[in-house]
Write a protein that holds these residues in place. Structure first.
Motif, PDB file in Angstrom:
ATOM      1  N   ALA A 199       0.866  -1.179   0.000  1.00 14.44           N
ATOM      2  CA  ALA A 199       0.000   0.000   0.000  1.00 14.44           C
ATOM      3  C   ALA A 199       0.897   1.221   0.000  1.00 14.44           C
ATOM      4  CB  ALA A 199      -0.922   0.018   1.216  1.00 14.44           C
ATOM      5  N   TYR A 200       0.420   2.267  -0.664  1.00 13.89           N
ATOM      6  CA  TYR A 200       1.175   3.523  -0.627  1.00 13.89           C
ATOM      7  C   TYR A 200       0.221   4.703  -0.566  1.00 13.89           C
ATOM      8  CZ  TYR A 200       0.243   4.084  -5.693  1.00 13.89           C
ATOM      9  OH  TYR A 200      -0.361   4.216  -6.922  1.00 13.89           O
ATOM     10  N   GLN A 201       0.766   5.826  -0.157  1.00  5.72           N
ATOM     11  CA  GLN A 201       0.016   7.080  -0.151  1.00  5.72           C
ATOM     12  C   GLN A 201       0.946   8.206  -0.581  1.00  5.72           C
ATOM     13  OE1 GLN A 201      -3.189   8.112   2.735  1.00  5.72           O
ATOM     14  NE2 GLN A 201      -1.694   9.613   3.480  1.00  5.72           N
ATOM     15  N   LEU A 202       0.425   9.083  -1.419  1.00  7.90           N
ATOM     16  CA  LEU A 202       1.177  10.233  -1.909  1.00  7.90           C
ATOM     17  C   LEU A 202       0.385  11.508  -1.690  1.00  7.90           C
ATOM     18  CD1 LEU A 202       2.462   8.767  -5.306  1.00  7.90           C
ATOM     19  CD2 LEU A 202       3.911   9.450  -3.381  1.00  7.90           C
ATOM     20  N   GLY A 203       1.086  12.574  -1.308  1.00  4.59           N
ATOM     21  CA  GLY A 203       0.454  13.878  -1.195  1.00  4.59           C
ATOM     22  C   GLY A 203      -0.319  14.068   0.093  1.00  4.59           C
ATOM     23  N   THR A 204      -1.016  15.191   0.144  1.00  5.19           N
ATOM     24  CA  THR A 204      -1.833  15.552   1.291  1.00  5.19           C
ATOM     25  C   THR A 204      -3.191  16.026   0.791  1.00  5.19           C
ATOM     26  OG1 THR A 204      -0.927  17.807   1.239  1.00  5.19           O
ATOM     27  CG2 THR A 204       0.153  16.221   2.710  1.00  5.19           C
ATOM     28  N   GLY A 245      -3.702  -5.606   1.378  1.00  4.72           N
ATOM     29  CA  GLY A 245      -3.455  -4.204   1.022  1.00  4.72           C
ATOM     30  C   GLY A 245      -4.104  -3.210   1.973  1.00  4.72           C
ATOM     31  N   LEU A 246      -5.369  -3.430   2.284  1.00  2.00           N
ATOM     32  CA  LEU A 246      -6.066  -2.484   3.168  1.00  2.00           C
ATOM     33  C   LEU A 246      -5.546  -2.513   4.609  1.00  2.00           C
ATOM     34  CD1 LEU A 246      -9.808  -2.405   2.021  1.00  2.00           C
ATOM     35  CD2 LEU A 246      -8.065  -0.628   1.809  1.00  2.00           C
ATOM     36  N   PRO A 247      -5.251  -3.677   5.185  1.00  2.00           N
ATOM     37  CA  PRO A 247      -4.634  -3.662   6.515  1.00  2.00           C
ATOM     38  C   PRO A 247      -3.284  -2.934   6.537  1.00  2.00           C
ATOM     39  CG  PRO A 247      -5.539  -5.825   6.072  1.00  2.00           C
ATOM     40  CD  PRO A 247      -5.642  -5.047   4.799  1.00  2.00           C
ATOM     41  N   ILE A 248      -2.520  -3.071   5.447  1.00  2.28           N
ATOM     42  CA  ILE A 248      -1.251  -2.327   5.349  1.00  2.28           C
ATOM     43  C   ILE A 248      -1.547  -0.837   5.282  1.00  2.28           C
ATOM     44  CG2 ILE A 248       0.789  -1.906   3.925  1.00  2.28           C
ATOM     45  CD1 ILE A 248       0.535  -4.845   2.961  1.00  2.28           C
ATOM     46  N   TYR A 249      -2.495  -0.466   4.414  1.00  4.22           N
ATOM     47  CA  TYR A 249      -2.840   0.952   4.274  1.00  4.22           C
ATOM     48  C   TYR A 249      -3.383   1.530   5.580  1.00  4.22           C
ATOM     49  CZ  TYR A 249      -4.853   5.274   2.571  1.00  4.22           C
ATOM     50  OH  TYR A 249      -5.168   6.611   2.397  1.00  4.22           O
ATOM     51  N   GLY A 250      -4.085   0.702   6.331  1.00  6.86           N
ATOM     52  CA  GLY A 250      -4.614   1.162   7.621  1.00  6.86           C
ATOM     53  C   GLY A 250      -3.524   1.634   8.559  1.00  6.86           C
ATOM     54  N   ILE A 285      -0.651   3.015   7.547  1.00  8.44           N
ATOM     55  CA  ILE A 285      -0.236   4.324   7.024  1.00  8.44           C
ATOM     56  C   ILE A 285      -1.140   5.403   7.607  1.00  8.44           C
ATOM     57  CG2 ILE A 285      -0.098   5.756   4.940  1.00  8.44           C
ATOM     58  CD1 ILE A 285       0.741   3.262   3.399  1.00  8.44           C
ATOM     59  N   GLN A 286      -2.439   5.107   7.643  1.00  6.12           N
ATOM     60  CA  GLN A 286      -3.385   6.064   8.220  1.00  6.12           C
ATOM     61  C   GLN A 286      -3.192   6.191   9.733  1.00  6.12           C
ATOM     62  OE1 GLN A 286      -6.890   4.027   6.482  1.00  6.12           O
ATOM     63  NE2 GLN A 286      -7.412   6.014   5.592  1.00  6.12           N
ATOM     64  N   SER A 287      -2.966   5.074  10.390  1.00  2.00           N
ATOM     65  CA  SER A 287      -2.822   5.076  11.840  1.00  2.00           C
ATOM     66  C   SER A 287      -1.612   5.899  12.287  1.00  2.00           C
ATOM     67  CB  SER A 287      -2.691   3.641  12.350  1.00  2.00           C
ATOM     68  OG  SER A 287      -2.519   3.603  13.749  1.00  2.00           O
ATOM     69  N   PHE A 288      -0.521   5.797  11.538  1.00  3.63           N
ATOM     70  CA  PHE A 288       0.700   6.544  11.869  1.00  3.63           C
ATOM     71  C   PHE A 288       0.656   7.970  11.314  1.00  3.63           C
ATOM     72  CE2 PHE A 288       2.142   2.420  13.035  1.00  3.63           C
ATOM     73  CZ  PHE A 288       3.299   2.553  13.797  1.00  3.63           C
ATOM     74  N   ASN A 289      -0.391   8.289  10.545  1.00  2.00           N
ATOM     75  CA  ASN A 289      -0.579   9.633   9.973  1.00  2.00           C
ATOM     76  C   ASN A 289       0.630  10.080   9.161  1.00  2.00           C
ATOM     77  OD1 ASN A 289      -1.961  12.032   9.450  1.00  2.00           O
ATOM     78  ND2 ASN A 289      -1.084  13.064  11.230  1.00  2.00           N
ATOM     79  N   VAL A 290       1.057   9.197   8.241  1.00  2.00           N
ATOM     80  CA  VAL A 290       2.205   9.497   7.389  1.00  2.00           C
ATOM     81  C   VAL A 290       1.781   9.435   5.920  1.00  2.00           C
ATOM     82  CG1 VAL A 290       4.058   8.815   8.963  1.00  2.00           C
ATOM     83  CG2 VAL A 290       2.875   7.051   7.645  1.00  2.00           C
ATOM     84  N   THR A 291       2.584  10.055   5.070  1.00  2.00           N
ATOM     85  CA  THR A 291       2.298  10.042   3.642  1.00  2.00           C
ATOM     86  C   THR A 291       3.610  10.033   2.870  1.00  2.00           C
ATOM     87  OG1 THR A 291       0.944  11.050   1.895  1.00  2.00           O
ATOM     88  CG2 THR A 291       2.166  12.561   3.346  1.00  2.00           C
ATOM     89  N   ASN A 292       3.505   9.960   1.542  1.00  2.00           N
ATOM     90  CA  ASN A 292       4.678   9.875   0.662  1.00  2.00           C
ATOM     91  C   ASN A 292       5.548   8.673   1.027  1.00  2.00           C
ATOM     92  OD1 ASN A 292       3.682  12.146  -0.503  1.00  2.00           O
ATOM     93  ND2 ASN A 292       5.337  13.511   0.104  1.00  2.00           N
ATOM     94  N   LEU A 293       4.914   7.522   1.120  1.00  2.00           N
ATOM     95  CA  LEU A 293       5.652   6.299   1.432  1.00  2.00           C
ATOM     96  C   LEU A 293       4.939   5.075   0.878  1.00  2.00           C
ATOM     97  CD1 LEU A 293       5.204   5.005   5.065  1.00  2.00           C
ATOM     98  CD2 LEU A 293       3.659   6.643   4.022  1.00  2.00           C
ATOM     99  N   LEU A 294       5.719   4.009   0.771  1.00  2.00           N
ATOM    100  CA  LEU A 294       5.241   2.708   0.307  1.00  2.00           C
ATOM    101  C   LEU A 294       5.611   1.667   1.360  1.00  2.00           C
ATOM    102  CD1 LEU A 294       4.452   0.529  -1.948  1.00  2.00           C
ATOM    103  CD2 LEU A 294       6.876   0.665  -2.615  1.00  2.00           C
ATOM    104  N   ILE A 295       4.655   0.807   1.705  1.00  2.00           N
ATOM    105  CA  ILE A 295       4.932  -0.339   2.577  1.00  2.00           C
ATOM    106  C   ILE A 295       4.656  -1.610   1.785  1.00  2.00           C
ATOM    107  CG2 ILE A 295       4.376  -1.559   4.707  1.00  2.00           C
ATOM    108  CD1 ILE A 295       3.400   1.034   5.891  1.00  2.00           C
ATOM    109  N   VAL A 296       5.643  -2.499   1.771  1.00  2.00           N
ATOM    110  CA  VAL A 296       5.497  -3.780   1.077  1.00  2.00           C
ATOM    111  C   VAL A 296       5.649  -4.898   2.110  1.00  2.00           C
ATOM    112  CG1 VAL A 296       6.293  -5.268  -0.797  1.00  2.00           C
ATOM    113  CG2 VAL A 296       6.567  -2.781  -0.982  1.00  2.00           C
ATOM    114  N   VAL A 297       4.742  -5.872   2.060  1.00  2.00           N
ATOM    115  CA  VAL A 297       4.850  -7.063   2.906  1.00  2.00           C
ATOM    116  C   VAL A 297       4.938  -8.272   1.981  1.00  2.00           C
ATOM    117  CG1 VAL A 297       3.785  -8.492   4.678  1.00  2.00           C
ATOM    118  CG2 VAL A 297       3.565  -6.000   4.794  1.00  2.00           C
ATOM    119  N   VAL A 298       6.056  -8.978   2.086  1.00  2.00           N
ATOM    120  CA  VAL A 298       6.321 -10.159   1.261  1.00  2.00           C
ATOM    121  C   VAL A 298       6.011 -11.401   2.093  1.00  2.00           C
ATOM    122  CG1 VAL A 298       8.072 -11.439  -0.024  1.00  2.00           C
ATOM    123  CG2 VAL A 298       8.125  -8.927  -0.001  1.00  2.00           C
TER     124      VAL A 298
END
Length: 210
Positions: free
Chosen positions: A59-64, A83-88, A90-103
């Motif tokens: 999951a990733y998020q860009l911008g504000t 994907g959605l649990p990963i994105y969750g 990103i929202q929980s930590f209130n961060v953006t402009n990043l990608l998280i990958v889980v292999v």
């Protein structure tokens, strides 16, 4: 404190973290991200690193807000379990402009929907926990154009306002043959309108937002 023109992101790529659940291995990675085009090469690199894995979920998020974009990819796992649990997170930590990958390397035991959601969420959380989270400003970029004889006027404002210069160049005006200066500056969003008005009020100087 004014947070309207700031955001939080990670300072650098995380170290690899490993979460295990019923034989399956979940490797978590966080990466700073500037554009969507950076995602595919990162995934390809991780596929070479883990050729025996079966899922490369991210999951990733860009911008504000209001121009924020995101994507969550389950990569073959049951819908919305990766994907959605990963994105969750990103929202929980209130961060953006990043990608998280889980292999995921399958361990032979199915985890079920709840188990998958928990594993991907936990791995993403662990990956972010090892990152340094930093605050950055939301900047507005302007191009200032001017006849060379007005260089001192422009530079005086830049110095007085302590503005950051991104780039500067000189070119010849095809019509007059006179040298034209162009300077790109960046300004914190909350100060952008004031700086625009300052330059816009100076005769023979043109300013445009990028």
């Amino acid at each position: 404190m004014d947070y309207l023109d700031t955001y939080h992101t990670i300072a650098s790529a995380s170290d690899e973290i490993l979460y295990k659940e019923k034989g399956s291995k979940f490797f978590g990675y966080s990466f700073p991200l500037a554009t969507e085009e950076e995602v595919k090469p990162i995934i390809e690199t991780l596929k070479k690193l883990h050729p025996n894995a079966v899922h490369y979920c991210y999951a990733y998020q860009l911008g504000t807000a209001p121009t924020m974009s995101y994507r969550a990819n389950d990569d073959g796992e049951p819908s919305n379990t990766a994907g959605l649990p990963i994105y969750g997170q990103i929202q929980s930590f209130n961060v953006t402009n990043l990608l998280i990958v889980v292999v995921r390397i399958f361990g032979g035991v199915k985890l079920g929907v709840g188990g998958l959601i928990s594993a991907y969420r936990t791995t993403a959380q662990m990956s972010l926990q090892v990152c340094e989270i930093i605050e950055k400003t939301i900047d507005v970029h302007f191009i200032i154009s001017f006849d060379y004889i007005n260089m001192n006027k422009v530079m005086r404002v830049i110095k007085e306002k302590n503005l950051a210069i991104v780039s500067q160049e000189m070119e010849m005006d095809e019509a007059t043959g006179n040298p034209i200066g162009k300077i790109e500056i960046k300004i914190r969003k909350k100060s952008a309108e004031m700086i625009f008005d300052t330059f816009n009020s100076i005769f023979e100087i043109n300013i445009e937002q990028l």
